[in-house]
Each structure stands twice: as C-alpha cells, then as structure tokens.
Design a protein around this motif. Structure first.
Motif, mmCIF file in Angstrom:
data_model
loop_
_atom_site.group_PDB
_atom_site.id
_atom_site.type_symbol
_atom_site.label_atom_id
_atom_site.label_comp_id
_atom_site.label_asym_id
_atom_site.label_seq_id
_atom_site.Cartn_x
_atom_site.Cartn_y
_atom_site.Cartn_z
ATOM 1 N N LEU A 21 -58.111 -15.348 -56.681
ATOM 2 C CA LEU A 21 -59.064 -13.981 -57.038
ATOM 3 C C LEU A 21 -58.848 -14.870 -58.910
ATOM 4 C CD1 LEU A 21 -58.845 -11.729 -54.264
ATOM 5 C CD2 LEU A 21 -60.436 -13.688 -54.749
ATOM 6 N N GLU A 68 -63.869 -8.866 -43.810
ATOM 7 C CA GLU A 68 -63.994 -9.783 -44.766
ATOM 8 C C GLU A 68 -64.388 -9.541 -46.086
ATOM 9 O OE1 GLU A 68 -62.694 -14.635 -45.888
ATOM 10 O OE2 GLU A 68 -62.634 -14.062 -43.667
ATOM 11 N N ARG A 69 -65.494 -9.879 -46.150
ATOM 12 C CA ARG A 69 -66.442 -9.339 -47.502
ATOM 13 C C ARG A 69 -66.163 -7.640 -47.464
ATOM 14 N NH1 ARG A 69 -67.719 -11.802 -51.251
ATOM 15 N NH2 ARG A 69 -68.910 -9.954 -52.896
ATOM 16 N N THR A 72 -62.841 -8.625 -49.466
ATOM 17 C CA THR A 72 -63.122 -8.186 -50.798
ATOM 18 C C THR A 72 -64.042 -7.586 -51.637
ATOM 19 O OG1 THR A 72 -62.703 -10.658 -50.153
ATOM 20 C CG2 THR A 72 -64.116 -10.261 -52.237
ATOM 21 N N ASN A 76 -62.443 -6.186 -55.509
ATOM 22 C CA ASN A 76 -62.949 -6.584 -56.397
ATOM 23 C C ASN A 76 -64.004 -4.380 -57.525
ATOM 24 O OD1 ASN A 76 -63.590 -8.751 -57.028
ATOM 25 N ND2 ASN A 76 -65.234 -8.811 -55.485
#
Length: 91
Positions: A21, A68-69, A72, A76
């Motif tokens: 990442l 999954e999103r 993430t 963030n």
C-alpha cells in the motif's frame, strides 16, 4: 505514507497475497506497508505487515468488515502518525 516511486520489498513470507500500500518513512527508517485480507466466516479480516529490509512486523487481525473494500477504507482512515504508533507498538 509516501506513494510514487516505491522500493518494494519482496512478498511478505507469511502472507504472499498481501497488497503493498505504500511506504511509511521517517528519518533513517522506511517501512513498506502491506495489507493482508482473508475470509472470516461471512466477513473479512485484515492485518498489516511492515517490512524494512529483512525486518518484519505484523499486527493482529485488527480489521473485521463485511467486504474487502471496507477493510481497505478502514486502513485509509489511519494517519501516518497512527501507523507509526502501531508499528512501534509491535517492536
């Protein structure tokens, strides 16, 4: 986290599918940050791997979301300072 010209370490030995990442850099230390996601029943769990050359640090499974999103997105939300505190806590 810096993005752009990233000097990636090889895959994380215990998590070859972990996604790189970016880098977390401060003075003479640079950690490559990887996110590993795995199914956990009807949801997904995520943990972070920090790699500096041959030094590896791994968090516990600190994310648990439906998709999954979402894992993430949660990653963030971390500021670079919060990521530094996390990697230092793994020392």
């Amino acid at each position: 986290m810096t993005h752009g010209q990233v000097h990636r370490a090889g895959p994380v030995p215990d998590a070859p599918a972990a996604r790189h990442l970016g880098e977390l850099a401060r003075s003479d230390r640079t950690w490559n940050v990887y996110l590993e996601i795995r199914p956990q029943g009807d949801s997904v769990a995520g943990r972070l791997h920090f790699v500096d050359g041959t030094i590896f640090r791994t968090s516990g499974w600190i994310f648990l979301e439906w998709h999954e999103r979402e894992v993430t997105d949660r990653f963030n939300e971390f500021s670079p300072l919060e990521l530094w505190r996390l990697v230092e806590s793994l020392d």
